[in-house]
Design a protein around this motif. Sequence first.
Motif, PDB file in Angstrom:
ATOM      1  N   VAL A  43       0.843  -1.195   0.000  1.00  0.00           N
ATOM      2  CA  VAL A  43       0.000   0.000   0.000  1.00  0.00           C
ATOM      3  C   VAL A  43       0.879   1.246   0.000  1.00  0.00           C
ATOM      4  N   THR A  44       0.460   2.258  -0.763  1.00  0.00           N
ATOM      5  CA  THR A  44       1.057   3.593  -0.648  1.00  0.00           C
ATOM      6  C   THR A  44       0.056   4.502   0.036  1.00  0.00           C
ATOM      7  N   ILE A  45       0.454   5.069   1.170  1.00  0.00           N
ATOM      8  CA  ILE A  45      -0.383   6.039   1.882  1.00  0.00           C
ATOM      9  C   ILE A  45       0.058   7.432   1.457  1.00  0.00           C
ATOM     10  N   VAL A  46      -0.844   8.170   0.837  1.00  0.00           N
ATOM     11  CA  VAL A  46      -0.554   9.478   0.261  1.00  0.00           C
ATOM     12  C   VAL A  46      -1.019  10.561   1.223  1.00  0.00           C
ATOM     13  N   LYS A  47      -0.070  11.401   1.683  1.00  0.00           N
ATOM     14  CA  LYS A  47      -0.360  12.402   2.703  1.00  0.00           C
ATOM     15  C   LYS A  47       0.022  13.796   2.208  1.00  0.00           C
ATOM     16  N   PRO A  48      -0.911  14.575   1.667  1.00  0.00           N
ATOM     17  CA  PRO A  48      -0.606  15.980   1.362  1.00  0.00           C
ATOM     18  C   PRO A  48      -0.506  16.786   2.648  1.00  0.00           C
ATOM     19  N   LEU A  49       0.534  17.598   2.773  1.00  0.00           N
ATOM     20  CA  LEU A  49       0.779  18.375   3.996  1.00  0.00           C
ATOM     21  C   LEU A  49       0.760  19.865   3.688  1.00  0.00           C
ATOM     22  N   HIS A  50       0.402  20.640   4.714  1.00  0.00           N
ATOM     23  CA  HIS A  50       0.413  22.089   4.573  1.00  0.00           C
ATOM     24  C   HIS A  50       0.469  22.704   5.965  1.00  0.00           C
ATOM     25  N   GLY A  51       1.626  23.191   6.347  1.00  0.00           N
ATOM     26  CA  GLY A  51       1.752  23.874   7.628  1.00  0.00           C
ATOM     27  C   GLY A  51       1.988  22.930   8.790  1.00  0.00           C
ATOM     28  N   ALA A 126       4.544   7.232  -6.263  1.00  0.00           N
ATOM     29  CA  ALA A 126       3.818   6.138  -5.600  1.00  0.00           C
ATOM     30  C   ALA A 126       4.193   4.811  -6.253  1.00  0.00           C
ATOM     31  N   ARG A 127       4.695   3.857  -5.469  1.00  0.00           N
ATOM     32  CA  ARG A 127       5.222   2.612  -6.018  1.00  0.00           C
ATOM     33  C   ARG A 127       4.207   1.467  -6.042  1.00  0.00           C
ATOM     34  N   HIS A 128       3.140   1.578  -5.235  1.00  0.00           N
ATOM     35  CA  HIS A 128       2.233   0.434  -5.087  1.00  0.00           C
ATOM     36  C   HIS A 128       0.890   0.711  -5.759  1.00  0.00           C
ATOM     37  N   ASP A 129       0.155  -0.373  -6.010  1.00  0.00           N
ATOM     38  CA  ASP A 129      -1.092  -0.274  -6.764  1.00  0.00           C
ATOM     39  C   ASP A 129      -2.316  -0.050  -5.877  1.00  0.00           C
ATOM     40  N   VAL A 130      -2.180  -0.166  -4.583  1.00  0.00           N
ATOM     41  CA  VAL A 130      -3.261   0.216  -3.675  1.00  0.00           C
ATOM     42  C   VAL A 130      -2.893   1.567  -3.077  1.00  0.00           C
ATOM     43  N   LEU A 131      -3.753   2.550  -3.297  1.00  0.00           N
ATOM     44  CA  LEU A 131      -3.484   3.927  -2.886  1.00  0.00           C
ATOM     45  C   LEU A 131      -4.470   4.323  -1.792  1.00  0.00           C
ATOM     46  N   VAL A 132      -3.945   4.810  -0.681  1.00  0.00           N
ATOM     47  CA  VAL A 132      -4.782   5.306   0.404  1.00  0.00           C
ATOM     48  C   VAL A 132      -4.463   6.778   0.601  1.00  0.00           C
ATOM     49  N   PHE A 133      -5.381   7.636   0.217  1.00  0.00           N
ATOM     50  CA  PHE A 133      -5.230   9.077   0.386  1.00  0.00           C
ATOM     51  C   PHE A 133      -5.840   9.448   1.739  1.00  0.00           C
TER      52      PHE A 133
END
Length: 379
Positions: A43-51, A126-133
């Motif tokens: 799984v790739t956990i995608v975390k957009p950050l701001h501040g 992102a390297r994996h095919d399951v994406l968790v945003f």
Amino acid sequence: MVTLAYACAAAAVVGIGYTVLAGVLIGRFFARPVSAPTSFPPVTIVKPLHGDERALFANLASFCEQDYPGAVQFLFGVHDPADPALRTVDELRRQHPDADMTVVADARLYGPNRKISNILNMLPQARHDVLVFADSDVSVGPDYLRNVIGELQKPDVGLVTCAYRGQPDPGFWPRLSAKATNYQFLPGVVTGLALGLARPCFGQTIAMRRDTYEKIGGFTPFVRHLAEDHAIGEAVRAIGEKVVIPPFAIAHACVESSARKLIAHELRWSRTIRRINPWGHLGSALIYPFAFALLAVAFSGGALWAWPFVLAAMGARLAVQLLVDRALRQPHRDLWLLPLWDIVSFAIFVASFRSSRVVWRGFSFKVDGDGLLSAAQDE
């Protein structure tokens, strides 16, 4: 005035019935079993950050402490390489040296929704095919990833999203904000799902496979959406795949530290819902039986017949708080704040009809009927 009093009393009665129903349904929702995964794909956990949010480290660390035997890549993204959130990521690396972490700093924007632009900049890594945003302001339990993947592995499921409860920062206004999340938003979501009236998708968690992501055209179509999570859910349904919500709640940080910030946040949310789902927004008036009961008293000149509606509405709302707390296994607190918040929230609901302007991260936008953003002059 008498006619208005009777109309408000009738609205209060319907709202009380809705409130009682919501209290029953929320217990049933969270009593359901959670699906266990049949396998543990990477799984790739995608975390957009701001501040630099107050609880950012604790929120991010909760994702690093998952009881999940599969490989997990943590993908963090910022627009500015000097963003203070990166200091928290550095500390996270020190505390979790074995975690697979990738950081992307890229200033490119593709539309007014900066979060989506951030994600688009990150995804090539992102390297994996399951994406968790997952948003930066949520924290989760150690079984979160297991539960989400278990739901995603069900037949015809294309996206998993999660309901959430409010977790307030210290202070009066964050506690008031948590009231909105726990005792208005959450019962409304559960009731809407049970009655087939709601089609939610929440940015706090959006889990999908890469092939689903590609079928909906990626996230580029959503760079102008304010409620991009709702639009993504609708896009997944449009290709014939299901959007599901498992029976557990994650924690969303309530950080509004002043009345101005709280009202601005709630007004933005209310106006957004009005633009993308006008009839649903109008129907949400049913969550304000206490306010309607008070209006019945006011329009009737304080007539004795109107006061029982106030007591019944207050009792129903307090009962919902107790039932929600029990379903979420959290302590009862600040019961006295609920009637106060109901009045404030009703005023925000009424104000949401005045304009379609929203303020988001310091920028003013207009929101059209499709939920699309365009620059707006300050009013």
